[in-house]
Design a protein around this motif. Structure first.
Motif, short mmCIF file in Angstrom:
data_model
loop_
_atom_site.label_atom_id
_atom_site.label_comp_id
_atom_site.label_asym_id
_atom_site.label_seq_id
_atom_site.Cartn_x
_atom_site.Cartn_y
_atom_site.Cartn_z
N MET A 1 41.63 87.40 -85.12
CA MET A 1 40.71 88.47 -85.48
C MET A 1 41.46 89.75 -85.82
O MET A 1 41.13 90.45 -86.79
CB MET A 1 39.73 88.71 -84.33
N ILE B 1 34.07 84.87 -86.64
CA ILE B 1 33.62 86.06 -85.91
C ILE B 1 34.00 87.34 -86.66
O ILE B 1 33.18 88.25 -86.84
CB ILE B 1 34.21 86.07 -84.49
N MET B 2 35.24 87.41 -87.14
CA MET B 2 35.70 88.64 -87.76
C MET B 2 35.08 88.86 -89.12
O MET B 2 34.58 89.95 -89.43
CB MET B 2 37.23 88.62 -87.88
N TYR B 3 35.09 87.84 -89.96
CA TYR B 3 34.48 87.99 -91.28
C TYR B 3 32.97 88.18 -91.17
O TYR B 3 32.37 88.92 -91.96
CB TYR B 3 34.80 86.78 -92.15
N ALA C 1 31.34 89.67 -88.72
CA ALA C 1 31.03 91.03 -88.27
C ALA C 1 31.46 92.08 -89.29
O ALA C 1 30.80 93.11 -89.44
CB ALA C 1 31.72 91.29 -86.93
N LEU C 2 32.56 91.84 -89.99
CA LEU C 2 33.14 92.88 -90.83
C LEU C 2 32.62 92.86 -92.26
O LEU C 2 32.34 93.92 -92.84
CB LEU C 2 34.67 92.70 -90.86
N VAL D 1 30.86 97.13 -85.86
CA VAL D 1 31.72 95.96 -86.05
C VAL D 1 32.40 95.56 -84.75
O VAL D 1 32.47 94.38 -84.39
CB VAL D 1 32.77 96.24 -87.15
N SER E 1 31.58 91.97 -83.07
CA SER E 1 32.67 91.00 -82.98
C SER E 1 33.09 90.75 -81.54
O SER E 1 33.35 89.60 -81.15
CB SER E 1 33.87 91.49 -83.80
N LEU F 1 32.73 87.29 -79.53
CA LEU F 1 33.95 86.72 -78.97
C LEU F 1 33.74 86.30 -77.52
O LEU F 1 34.12 85.18 -77.12
CB LEU F 1 35.09 87.72 -79.08
N ILE G 1 26.46 84.68 -85.56
CA ILE G 1 27.90 84.47 -85.63
C ILE G 1 28.34 83.44 -84.58
O ILE G 1 29.16 82.54 -84.87
CB ILE G 1 28.63 85.80 -85.43
N SER H 1 30.12 79.68 -85.17
CA SER H 1 31.44 79.40 -84.62
C SER H 1 31.44 78.22 -83.65
O SER H 1 32.48 77.57 -83.47
CB SER H 1 32.00 80.65 -83.91
#
Length: 272
Positions: free
Chosen positions: A82, A164-166, A168-169, A179, A183, A187, A245, A249
């Motif tokens: 992340m 998770i990162m993409y 949220a971002l 964000v 995220s 997580l 998210i 995942s």
């Protein structure tokens, strides 16, 4: 280097050299004194306890150690993935995704108890482990901790970190504080779900660990307004984004695990 391991069992002083030269030494505290028992890695009082030492305690120790080591690796690699994505999106700026306090809490208060609760997990009962000694053959092959399982957990960590990162971002939000909230929450929940998916037999300590970690994180959302936007984290939008998210995942991994368990079940499933 040979993958074979040698266990030496003795009950007297003349067996000390053999016990110390073997990979695993077992001393029997019997009528010939305590020399073998003191020099050994494990000490038992009767030779009949050997079966339980190897088939039950040895099995549980190996399985639990494998699960614990893989989850410790997963816990660190997913957050590293992340951070790498976050840095790439912001043109490799030396900015941390999560503040230091959240990083420390992630490694301790939020995920430590569930991960370490795996030390009380067991895939078969002690009775079945003794009744079906052929289950021990699986341990000798080292399938629970190998290059294959290592690569699988690396891929899982990278996949979940990217989702998770993409998610949220890029997909859901542009506000940096939001964000971080989305995220980090996804997580924590993902890590708790992954622990739950790995458990074979639920123990009360596991339930306490999961509930305590989730409760501590929920409390942090209230008492740490400098790290979370309180009005946002208690909104339905935040809950919906985190749930989406987390589902992306975890659900594919759960489906793959259920499919493998149905069409190619491991040996311990057949005796339970």
């Amino acid at each position: 280097r040979s993958p074979l391991r040698v266990a030496a069992i003795g009950d007297g002083g003349n067996d000390v050299s053999m016990i110390q030269a073997a990979h695993v030494g077992v001393g029997i505290d019997a009528n010939e004194g305590k020399q073998a028992s003191l020099a050994a890695d494990f000490s038992i009082t009767q030779f009949s306890h050997i079966c339980r030492l190897f088939l039950v305690h040895g099995r549980f120790c190996y399985k639990r150690s494998c699960a614990l080591s893989q989850f410790v690796m997963h816990r660190g690699l997913i957050i590293s993935t992340m951070q790498a994505i976050f840095s790439c999106v912001f043109y490799f700026a030396s900015v941390s995704l999560f503040p230091g306090l959240l990083m420390v809490a992630y490694s301790t208060a939020y995920t430590m108890l569930p991960v370490f609760s795996l030390v009380v997990d067991r895939d078969v009962t002690a009775v079945n482990a003794l009744q079906y000694p052929e289950l021990y053959q699986e341990l000798g092959k080292g399938r629970s901790l190998s290059y294959k399982t290592f690569c699988i957990w690396v891929l899982i960590s990278i996949y979940q970190g990217c989702v998770i990162m993409y998610g949220a971002l890029v997909v859901f939000d542009q506000d940096l504080l939001h964000v971080v909230s989305i995220s980090f929450s996804a997580l924590i929940v993902t890590e708790l779900i992954m622990v739950a998916m790995t458990i074979h037999t639920w123990h009360w300590a596991m339930l306490v660990a999961q509930a305590t970690s989730l409760g501590l994180y929920a409390l942090s959302l209230v008492i740490l307004p400098g790290y979370f936007d309180r009005s946002f984290v208690f909104s339905w939008i935040f809950i919906a984004k985190v749930t989406s998210i987390t589902a992306i995942s975890c659900l594919p991994l759960y489906a793959i695990k259920a499919w493998r368990r149905k069409f190619s079940p491991p040996s311990y499933v057949k005796v339970n």
